[in-house]
Design a protein around this motif. Structure first.
Motif, PDB file in Angstrom:
ATOM      1  N   LYS A 144      -7.566   0.187  -7.635  1.00 32.14           N
ATOM      2  CA  LYS A 144      -8.012  -0.871  -8.480  1.00 32.14           C
ATOM      3  C   LYS A 144      -9.172  -0.732  -9.395  1.00 32.14           C
ATOM      4  O   LYS A 144      -9.309  -0.780 -10.639  1.00 32.14           O
ATOM      5  N   SER A 150      -3.588  -2.867 -11.902  1.00 32.80           N
ATOM      6  CA  SER A 150      -4.010  -4.190 -11.519  1.00 32.80           C
ATOM      7  C   SER A 150      -3.304  -4.446 -10.133  1.00 32.80           C
ATOM      8  O   SER A 150      -2.704  -3.608  -9.584  1.00 32.80           O
ATOM      9  N   THR A 151      -3.681  -5.599  -9.574  1.00 32.10           N
ATOM     10  CA  THR A 151      -3.338  -5.989  -8.375  1.00 32.10           C
ATOM     11  C   THR A 151      -1.879  -6.127  -8.256  1.00 32.10           C
ATOM     12  O   THR A 151      -1.280  -5.474  -7.269  1.00 32.10           O
ATOM     13  N   ASP A 152      -1.202  -6.530  -8.972  1.00 30.31           N
ATOM     14  CA  ASP A 152       0.227  -6.753  -9.073  1.00 30.31           C
ATOM     15  C   ASP A 152       0.751  -5.106  -9.144  1.00 30.31           C
ATOM     16  O   ASP A 152       1.584  -4.894  -8.374  1.00 30.31           O
ATOM     17  N   GLU A 153       0.350  -4.388  -9.919  1.00 36.22           N
ATOM     18  CA  GLU A 153       0.903  -3.097  -9.752  1.00 36.22           C
ATOM     19  C   GLU A 153       0.716  -2.319  -8.477  1.00 36.22           C
ATOM     20  O   GLU A 153       1.649  -1.626  -8.116  1.00 36.22           O
ATOM     21  N   ALA A 155       0.438  -3.769  -5.768  1.00 39.65           N
ATOM     22  CA  ALA A 155       1.331  -4.321  -4.722  1.00 39.65           C
ATOM     23  C   ALA A 155       2.715  -4.227  -4.697  1.00 39.65           C
ATOM     24  O   ALA A 155       3.537  -3.716  -3.903  1.00 39.65           O
ATOM     25  N   ARG A 156       3.195  -3.798  -5.947  1.00 36.79           N
ATOM     26  CA  ARG A 156       4.702  -3.304  -6.139  1.00 36.79           C
ATOM     27  C   ARG A 156       4.909  -1.766  -5.713  1.00 36.79           C
ATOM     28  O   ARG A 156       5.814  -1.375  -5.226  1.00 36.79           O
ATOM     29  N   LYS A 160       4.104  -4.697  -1.273  1.00 37.13           N
ATOM     30  CA  LYS A 160       3.495  -5.619  -0.447  1.00 37.13           C
ATOM     31  C   LYS A 160       3.472  -6.876  -1.394  1.00 37.13           C
ATOM     32  O   LYS A 160       3.380  -6.782  -2.896  1.00 37.13           O
ATOM     33  N   PRO A 161       3.149  -8.192  -0.968  1.00 37.02           N
ATOM     34  CA  PRO A 161       3.070  -9.253  -1.613  1.00 37.02           C
ATOM     35  C   PRO A 161       1.582  -9.151  -2.120  1.00 37.02           C
ATOM     36  O   PRO A 161       0.782  -8.774  -1.963  1.00 37.02           O
ATOM     37  N   GLU A 162       1.565  -9.591  -3.699  1.00 41.02           N
ATOM     38  CA  GLU A 162       0.186  -9.271  -4.441  1.00 41.02           C
ATOM     39  C   GLU A 162      -0.653 -10.112  -3.674  1.00 41.02           C
ATOM     40  O   GLU A 162      -1.920  -9.585  -3.558  1.00 41.02           O
ATOM     41  N   ALA A 166      -4.319  -8.601  -2.885  1.00 38.84           N
ATOM     42  CA  ALA A 166      -5.772  -9.130  -3.507  1.00 38.84           C
ATOM     43  C   ALA A 166      -6.821  -9.504  -2.338  1.00 38.84           C
ATOM     44  O   ALA A 166      -7.817  -9.123  -2.620  1.00 38.84           O
TER      45      ALA A 166
END
Length: 426
Positions: A144, A150-153, A155-156, A160-162, A166
């Motif tokens: 990060k 990004s947190t979404d990137e 997580a993918r 894992k779930p975003e 986070a």
């Protein structure tokens, strides 16, 4: 949004991806609080989004963002000092910075270019990789704050779930703040211990990309690329550390094989069966150059340099049959002296099985069967199956491949192991 504004926002997004780590690092040097530093960096980004579409992208966008973030950090520290005047040292620091803040903004941008960005980035890396955090938390925070994902990137990448990622990042920042972790690069004897943690995190990220532990894809090349970028940053900032170059060499050489490790359908291709003409020769040259730098520095080789030397043996072999397995076995003997690990011992058994025959390898593997750390490690029965096939003990090999498949969490790898088990029935 007009076309001009849209183009400006795209430019800002690209610049931010490159500069965010440096901007956050510069703010963290003032605030000594990673969470607050990120807030200041985000404020700088918001200011850029407001001003640049109207005024144009500045000639020195990174310095502009750094300066804006420092302004925000100084404002926060000033308010903090006013609220707690007993913090005399902080007040003195604020007074000193006030003289800078009163200067013309363009002059501040020029000054930002002269700052110790290298030290700032190292401080950010050493903070994000602090041993007080769990390995997973260190990896997420590093991706990060330093890699700019990004947190979404993230997580993918880790499936894992975003919200989970986070929360992991938020908890990591809170843990650092509560532990009072100093925003600094350790010196002297403390550097070696903390550097080991940094290198561990970078390699953890790379390995998750190189051989994904779970999910449908065997590899996640983007994670490998992020880890390589972190390794190159470290090598530039710490040129006198052999293990930094050793890790970079290892990642570059390993990454050179990515294009040959899967077929057109995404199915895994094992090392002996890979088309070596598809290996990336540029990455191999970079890796070998980094290995030369590591080996030229004083002191005995560390674990990453030894592993890079092993990878180099594969990279230099034009064919699988030309691999210098005797040299690899010797290097694994040296690695086992430096790193006491059942996984290293298993890899050493593989090397000895190739160099000195499958019976020798199987003897070493069987000595690891009672190792608690390998109880659920799918590569133990997989390696044992390989050796049994070479000894023509086919039925035993089939059972081992089936057991390995049951333990594997990655769908592609599980399918490969089941296919190898099925081949033993023919």
């Amino acid at each position: 949004m007009s076309k001009t504004e849209h183009e400006a926002h795209k430019a800002i997004e690209a610049i931010w991806h490159i500069e965010s780590a440096r901007v956050t690092a510069a703010a963290a040097r003032l605030t000594h609080d990673l969470g607050l530093a990120e807030e200041c960096a985000q404020d700088a980004l918001v200011a850029a989004l407001e001003r640049w579409p109207r005024e144009g992208v500045p000639d020195k966008p990174g310095a502009w963002l750094t300066t804006a973030a420092k302004h925000r950090a100084l404002d926060h520290l000033r308010h903090q000092a006013q609220a707690a005047p007993k913090h005399a040292e902080l007040a003195v620091e604020i007074d000193m910075q006030h003289a800078i803040k009163s200067a013309d903004f363009a002059d501040m941008v020029d000054a930002a270019l002269d700052d110790a960005i290298g030290d700032d980035l190292l401080g950010l890396l050493f903070t994000a990789c602090h041993p007080v955090l769990s390995p997973d938390a260190r990896a997420a925070l590093t991706l990060k704050t330093v890699a700019g994902l990004s947190t979404d990137e993230i997580a993918r990448a880790y499936l894992k779930p975003e919200p989970t990622i986070a929360q992991r990042i938020v908890r990591a920042k809170r843990t650092l703040a509560e532990a009072g972790v100093a925003y600094e690069v350790p010196r002297g004897d403390a550097l070696a211990a903390r550097l080991a943690s940094v290198l561990e995190v970078v390699y953890l990220i790379f390995n998750e990309g190189y051989a994904a532990t779970a999910g449908d894809d065997w590899m996640r090349p983007d994670l490998c690329a992020d880890a390589q970028r972190l390794g190159r940053i470290l090598a530039d900032l710490m040129p006198g550390e052999a293990e930094v170059h050793g890790l970079l060499a290892l990642m570059e050489i390993q990454a050179s094989r990515l294009g040959a490790r899967v077929d057109a359908k995404g199915e895994p291709i094992l090392l002996p069966d890979q088309d070596r003409t598809r290996w990336d020769r540029l990455l191999i040259r970079r890796g070998l150059a980094a290995l030369d730098r590591a080996q030229a520095l004083p002191g005995p080789p560390g674990p990453y340099t030894l592993q890079a030397a092993i990878a180099a043996c594969h990279a230099r072999a034009a064919t699988a049959d030309a691999t210098d397995w005797a040299r690899i076995a010797t290097l694994y003997d040296a690695l086992a002296q430096v790193v006491v690990s059942p996984v290293v011992a298993l890899n050493r058994a593989v090397a000895n099985g190739m160099a000195h025959g499958p019976a020798a390898g199987l003897e070493q593997v069987d000595a690891l069967l009672a190792e608690p750390a390998l109880t659920h490690y799918h590569l133990l029965p997989s390696v044992r199956g390989d050796l049994l096939v070479r000894l023509d003990r086919i039925e035993e090999a089939r059972a081992e491949f089936e057991r390995a498949a049951a333990l594997a969490r990655n769908a592609r790898e599980r399918a490969l192991l089941l296919a190898r088990a099925a081949a033993c029935r023919k």
